[in-house]
Design a protein around this motif. Structure first.
Motif, PDB file in Angstrom:
ATOM      1  N   ILE A   1       0.879  -1.170   0.000  1.00 39.66           N
ATOM      2  CA  ILE A   1       0.000   0.000   0.000  1.00 39.66           C
ATOM      3  C   ILE A   1       0.916   1.219   0.000  1.00 39.66           C
ATOM      4  O   ILE A   1       1.675   1.424   0.954  1.00 39.66           O
ATOM      5  N   PRO A   2       0.902   2.023  -1.054  1.00 39.93           N
ATOM      6  CA  PRO A   2       1.795   3.188  -1.086  1.00 39.93           C
ATOM      7  C   PRO A   2       1.590   4.100   0.118  1.00 39.93           C
ATOM      8  O   PRO A   2       0.479   4.185   0.671  1.00 39.93           O
ATOM      9  N   ALA A   3       2.645   4.771   0.525  1.00 44.87           N
ATOM     10  CA  ALA A   3       2.591   5.650   1.700  1.00 44.87           C
ATOM     11  C   ALA A   3       1.461   6.667   1.564  1.00 44.87           C
ATOM     12  O   ALA A   3       1.314   7.320   0.519  1.00 44.87           O
ATOM     13  N   GLY A   4       0.667   6.802   2.623  1.00 44.41           N
ATOM     14  CA  GLY A   4      -0.420   7.773   2.632  1.00 44.41           C
ATOM     15  C   GLY A   4      -1.673   7.318   1.907  1.00 44.41           C
ATOM     16  O   GLY A   4      -2.672   8.034   1.884  1.00 44.41           O
ATOM     17  N   LYS A   5      -1.635   6.119   1.314  1.00 49.53           N
ATOM     18  CA  LYS A   5      -2.801   5.591   0.602  1.00 49.53           C
ATOM     19  C   LYS A   5      -3.572   4.642   1.512  1.00 49.53           C
ATOM     20  O   LYS A   5      -3.227   4.429   2.666  1.00 49.53           O
ATOM     21  N   SER A   6      -4.624   4.028   0.958  1.00 47.56           N
ATOM     22  CA  SER A   6      -5.459   3.134   1.747  1.00 47.56           C
ATOM     23  C   SER A   6      -5.508   1.759   1.097  1.00 47.56           C
ATOM     24  O   SER A   6      -4.913   1.525   0.038  1.00 47.56           O
ATOM     25  N   VAL A   7      -6.258   0.848   1.717  1.00 45.25           N
ATOM     26  CA  VAL A   7      -6.320  -0.532   1.236  1.00 45.25           C
ATOM     27  C   VAL A   7      -6.794  -0.603  -0.212  1.00 45.25           C
ATOM     28  O   VAL A   7      -6.338  -1.454  -0.981  1.00 45.25           O
ATOM     29  N   GLU A   8      -7.676   0.304  -0.592  1.00 41.46           N
ATOM     30  CA  GLU A   8      -8.172   0.298  -1.984  1.00 41.46           C
ATOM     31  C   GLU A   8      -7.051   0.513  -2.995  1.00 41.46           C
ATOM     32  O   GLU A   8      -7.203   0.183  -4.169  1.00 41.46           O
ATOM     33  N   ASP A   9      -5.945   1.067  -2.539  1.00 42.51           N
ATOM     34  CA  ASP A   9      -4.823   1.351  -3.446  1.00 42.51           C
ATOM     35  C   ASP A   9      -3.746   0.268  -3.391  1.00 42.51           C
ATOM     36  O   ASP A   9      -2.636   0.451  -3.910  1.00 42.51           O
ATOM     37  N   MET A  10      -4.045  -0.872  -2.778  1.00 37.24           N
ATOM     38  CA  MET A  10      -3.049  -1.920  -2.594  1.00 37.24           C
ATOM     39  C   MET A  10      -2.545  -2.440  -3.941  1.00 37.24           C
ATOM     40  O   MET A  10      -3.319  -2.740  -4.848  1.00 37.24           O
ATOM     41  N   MET A  11      -1.227  -2.527  -4.048  1.00 34.76           N
ATOM     42  CA  MET A  11      -0.585  -3.070  -5.241  1.00 34.76           C
ATOM     43  C   MET A  11      -0.213  -4.514  -4.932  1.00 34.76           C
ATOM     44  O   MET A  11       0.491  -4.788  -3.977  1.00 34.76           O
ATOM     45  N   GLY A  12      -0.715  -5.447  -5.749  1.00 26.83           N
ATOM     46  CA  GLY A  12      -0.527  -6.847  -5.394  1.00 26.83           C
ATOM     47  C   GLY A  12       0.091  -7.717  -6.453  1.00 26.83           C
ATOM     48  O   GLY A  12       0.288  -8.906  -6.232  1.00 26.83           O
TER      49      GLY A  12
END
Length: 573
Positions: free
Chosen positions: A551-562
């Motif tokens: 999860i990029p810094a300052g982002k949330s779970v919706e922005d998770m890179m997997g």
């Protein structure tokens, strides 16, 4: 007849011994020579000679984490004292009981820019629970006992004692010392260091009963409070799913069905996805830091929050809380376990999380002709089976270790809040001294190992069978990953293709060296780990492998890179 006298240095050692200190890590210098002179004939405490003061501080830290006792380190004034600062900060950020003892110039020379004079008391003020500069030998017994007790009481943390050289040399009648030691024995005023608040326990139980999607987040406080048994009893009684911070790993067995894995920036997909739907968060012994929450406004958007912590300053410091409980976690869990805990019908919720664990399980990348760090760690995991102390440096290997090793007995030692490179090797040394009969593995990067590589000498000198695994990708891996993902692959000052020959370094330090380059070499792991000698293992791994999920810094779970880190990962969660 003249009465027997002892000097301040001896007073210090006698106090430490009576408080239970058996081992200290240090490095001598002009302002602590009197202490080292007394150590020469003081057989009741073992001294381990570090090769750098920062190494000594991390060794004492690792000792404290592995043993649950106060770790003690010592350094001279000026540069010796300031070299402890990184280690003191590391212990402070992770609530580790550390006692740092520094020498100082004579009292008459204070404030005159004397040789090797540094105001270490004010330098360390923001990163200690408290600190002292001793100005009278008669204060020394009280100060040592107070400092030791404060370090381990309430929320643990580091305390520093600065002792001028002339006080170390000053003499006091032994009879007077005994009077002072007994006179100041009562430390009840320091028993807690916090104001207890248990009035919302019943409200917490009501929220648990009404919840349909509860989730426990456990932190290092479960371990610091020695509440692992009580915590596991609570989870087994309630059957509420568990996720963990990095430093809380092992409080609940990593191979249990209810465990979702680590939470946060590089946490598992099931753990992070659970926070999106949970209607109740039970936070135990952690501080809702940014690596866990990401975007604070989107963290656990549907959940009420119960926060149990020993430090009232952590309650609502970062996030709104519905039920605050301030107390020692062990006490709270005992009280909860004694009550009839009613839990609603959460079977549908637990089934869903089990499906998430299966759907988004971590994968082990398989690349022809090259080792991946995940594969190395998974093979190590099969051998140690959770029965080893693992220390790490900071970076990609730290996150891979958290994701791919199975922690069953709260046996991970890592720098969390400080993110301190160079921590892995010396903390492993301290852990091995504390636990001579345990297997100790240090998982480090090729960057971090070079920050305190001089501490390898202690492995040979003290016959410490630590196994040091270097995940050598010829990069400062985590910085390279961020530069790849967020800075258009502008790889600035992260290439380490000029690394030294680690096998020659192992030889220079008098320990065994082994290089692993391919899958066939992994067959050597069992012999390496089960040997009774220290080994430096140079694992040549894929240079561009990244840590996922992320999860990029300052982002949330919706922005998770997997991608590449989780099988069947859906980019549109």
């Amino acid at each position: 007849m003249e009465k027997e006298k002892i000097n301040g240095a001896r007073v210090l050692l006698e106090c430490l011994y009576r408080l239970g200190v058996k081992d200290i890590f240090g490095y001598p210098g002009g302002s602590v020579i009197p202490i080292y002179d007394e150590l020469y004939s003081f057989s009741k405490i073992n001294h381990y000679l570090a090769r750098h003061e920062q190494g000594a501080s991390h060794e004492a830290d690792g000792y404290a984490r592995a043993s649950g006792k106060v770790g003690v380190c010592i350094a001279t004034s000026g540069p010796g004292a300031t070299n402890l600062v990184t280690g003191i900060m590391t212990a402070y950020m992770d609530s580790i009981p550390l006692l740092a003892i520094t020498g100082q110039v004579n009292r008459s020379m204070l404030g005159k820019d004397s040789f090797q004079e540094t105001d270490i008391v004010n330098i360390t003020l923001p990163i200690t629970k408290t600190n002292y500069q001793v100005m009278s030998i008669e204060d020394l017994p009280r100060i040592v006992k107070e400092a030791y007790h404060i370090a381990k009481s309430g929320r643990p943390g580091p305390v520093l004692i600065d002792i001028p050289r002339d006080i170390q040399l000053e003499e006091i009648e032994k009879e007077r010392f005994e009077e002072l030691y007994v006179e100041n024995l009562n430390l009840e005023s320091y028993k807690k260091g916090y104001v207890e608040n248990l009035k919302y326990l019943e409200k917490a139980l009501k929220m648990i009963k009404e919840s349909k999607k509860p989730l426990i987040i456990s932190g290092a406080g479960v371990i610091h409070s020695k509440a692992v048994n009580e915590f596991r009893e609570f989870v087994n009684k309630t059957q509420i799913p568990v996720t963990s911070t990095l430093l809380g790993l092992g409080a609940f067995p990593g191979d249990e069905k209810l465990f979702l894995g680590m939470l946060g920036m590089h946490g598992t997909a099931p753990a992070n996805l659970a926070t999106l739907e949970a209607d109740l968060i039970i936070g135990m012994g952690f501080r809702f830091d940014d690596r866990i929450t990401g975007n604070i406004n989107k963290f656990c958007p549907n959940a009420k929050i119960i926060h149990i912590d020993i430090d009232p300053s952590e309650i609502e410091k970062n996030i709104r809380v519905d039920v605050p409980i301030v107390s020692d976690l062990k006490k709270v869990l005992k009280l909860l376990n004694e009550k009839k805990i009613e839990v609603g019908n959460i079977k549908e919720w637990t089934n869903k999380l089990e499906n998430l664990k299966e759907k988004y399980s971590l994968i082990i990348p398989d690349k022809k002709g090259v080792l991946t760090p995940q594969k190395v760690l998974k093979n190590i995991d099969k051998i140690i089976k959770g029965d080893a102390i693992v220390t790490t440096d900071v970076g990609q290997h730290q996150m891979w270790s958290a994701l791919h090793l199975t922690f069953k007995n709260h046996s991970l030692i890592s720098s969390g809040g400080g993110g301190t490179m160079g921590f892995g090797l010396p903390s492993a040394i301290g852990a091995q001294v504390a636990c001579p009969n345990k297997k100790v593995l240090a998982i480090v990067g090729d960057g971090g190992i070079q920050m305190n590589i001089q501490e390898l000498m202690l492995l040979k000198k003290y016959n410490l069978p630590v196994k040091v695994f270097i995940m050598n990708n010829f990069y400062l891996g985590m910085v390279r990953q961020w530069q790849e993902l967020f800075h258009e692959k502008r790889y600035s000052s992260v290439n380490l293709d000029d690394n030294p020959d680690f096998m020659l370094l192992a030889q220079a330090y008098g320990i065994k060296g082994v290089t692993l380059k391919n899958e066939m070499d992994l067959k050597k792991l069992k012999e390496i780990i089960e040997s009774d000698e220290s080994v430096l293992v140079n694992c040549i791994v894929d240079s561009e492998e990244n840590v996922y999920p992320m999860i990029p810094a300052g982002k949330s779970v919706e922005d998770m890179m997997g991608m590449r880190g989780v099988k069947d990962y859906d980019e549109n969660i």
